[in-house]
Design an enzyme around this catalytic site. Sequence first.
Site, short mmCIF file in Angstrom:
data_model
loop_
_atom_site.label_atom_id
_atom_site.label_comp_id
_atom_site.label_asym_id
_atom_site.label_seq_id
_atom_site.Cartn_x
_atom_site.Cartn_y
_atom_site.Cartn_z
N THR A 32 73.58 47.14 -5.07
CA THR A 32 73.53 46.30 -3.87
C THR A 32 72.55 45.14 -4.03
OG1 THR A 32 71.94 47.89 -2.95
CG2 THR A 32 74.24 48.13 -2.32
N ASP A 33 72.53 44.26 -3.01
CA ASP A 33 71.70 43.06 -3.03
C ASP A 33 70.40 43.24 -2.25
OD1 ASP A 33 73.83 41.71 -4.36
OD2 ASP A 33 74.83 41.47 -2.44
N SER A 91 65.45 42.07 0.61
CA SER A 91 66.74 41.40 0.57
C SER A 91 66.73 40.44 -0.61
CB SER A 91 67.02 40.66 1.88
OG SER A 91 68.21 39.90 1.78
N ARG A 92 67.61 40.67 -1.58
CA ARG A 92 67.60 39.84 -2.78
C ARG A 92 68.27 38.49 -2.55
NH1 ARG A 92 68.92 45.06 -4.86
NH2 ARG A 92 67.08 46.01 -5.78
N VAL A 93 68.90 38.31 -1.42
CA VAL A 93 69.42 36.99 -1.06
C VAL A 93 68.37 36.24 -0.27
CG1 VAL A 93 71.24 35.76 0.17
CG2 VAL A 93 71.79 37.83 -1.10
#
Length: 528
Positions: free
Chosen positions: A345-346, A371-373
């Site tokens: 997941t991101d 949150s990688r975004v």
Amino acid sequence: MKTTDPGLDHVLTTTFECLRESVDGFKPDLELQRIGWVESVGKGIARVSGLPGVQSEELLMFPGGLPGLVFNIEPERVGVVLLGDYAHLEAGDEVRRSGRVLDVPVGEGLIGRVVDPTGRPLDGGRPLSVPQRWPVERAAPAIMDRRPVNQPLMTGIKAIDALIPIGRGQRELILGDRQTGKTAIAVDTIINQRRQEMLCVYCAIGQRAASVAGVVAQLREHGAMEYSIVVVAEGDAPPGLQYIAPYAATTIAEYFMRRGRDVLIVYDDLTRHARAYREVSLLLRRPPGREAFPGDIFYVHSRLLERATRLNQNLGGGSLTALPIIETEAQNLAAYIPTNLISITDGQIYLSPELFQKGLLPPVDVGKSVSRVGGKTQLPAYRAVAGDLRLTYSQFEELEAFSRFGTRLDEETRRILARGRRVRGILRQPQFSPRSAAEQVLVLHAVNSGVFDEVEEADLVEAEAAVCGAVAEVPETAALIQAGEKLTDEDLRALRQAAQHAVKHLHNQREKTDAGSAGSATPDQERR
């Protein structure tokens, strides 16, 4: 072969020619090749013989209309996962090939309905009127078919929208121990999509029937079923049905994504999905790996979650946002399934049981959540008012832990602790009370600028409600926030003044109420 008798040679030659003609003209009965029989049945699986040419993941039909999915192909037989009640099956029953892979009905007629993974209605409503069926297993969109994730998905939860932003097309994992509010966050997110014009799909895997009924009732109560679809494989369903449930739900969601719509899908939860797959694999004698899970368990989840994306404009520009849920045991984030899904997941939202026990709801652990975004999907107004909030809050938690040793604290440290406690109080949020982006930005800016510093911690809930109501005083700024525009210093000043006015008005009202109560005291109360 020649003999000494010419007559015998003639007989043999004639016989061989007749046999050759018979073999050359033989045509096997294709109908017979499509029929097999059950060798054994048990625990949601069946072994079937007599089906040459059967394909992997082909749909087989058993007596009574029971579907089965070809899972193992062996030299003499095939292992089949049964997708329904198999109590009536016996050894020797006839099995027929369908000639197609497992599919599910898709279309507008599913909106507002509760169905099982094969598309059968479970809500007692009218029969489904959906003419199209799509395969349950579909390839993920190619890299060139995707575009960057840069539009926010608003959950309505301050702690998430401000500190762990989620974008449309992202895959954000929700994990934590049992009974820490994982489903509550997912349900609140679905409820908040009414104002976001987003379709929602809730997939319940291995849940108790009462739990699923409770979620559906909550969605109906808040009007969320008008734009939601619920796919259910209950805990007493065969493991094969639980295994295909998230794939069927994703296919339903992809139908709308391919038509340019934004879709949110919740998998509740993939821990039970992994256990169902392990059960099926062990029954079919596939080799076990770590924790008895099959070696391809990572692939099982990755090929599911890779289908979540945001398509480019040539394909309609739709998006599919995935919120998979995972249950941890004793806060063990390093277990097999959690680590697999964290890597797929991101980002992840971790819910701490310690915060839950303290009543800090939602119990989002800011330090372990990510949150990688990140800020790419966040509205500019959030970055203006909450850019340093995550770091400040983490420093406060460390300082608070240090202050418990009884050390004498200076005035600046006391001020930081007091501000941090108010930030923590503001991040608390009851269920079914999502906040709009403008309300969240106003409250976060107020707590950052010290508007709540003079408010007692016990009065924070009332003060926050008053500040949220002050959004009506700055409609132009609220419109800029919702539109994703950057806020100027003048806009921030207007927000702070509106918050200060709301808190001051609340304080004045309380003073009047207290004065009225004191004035109406009886003589006996005054003597006391």
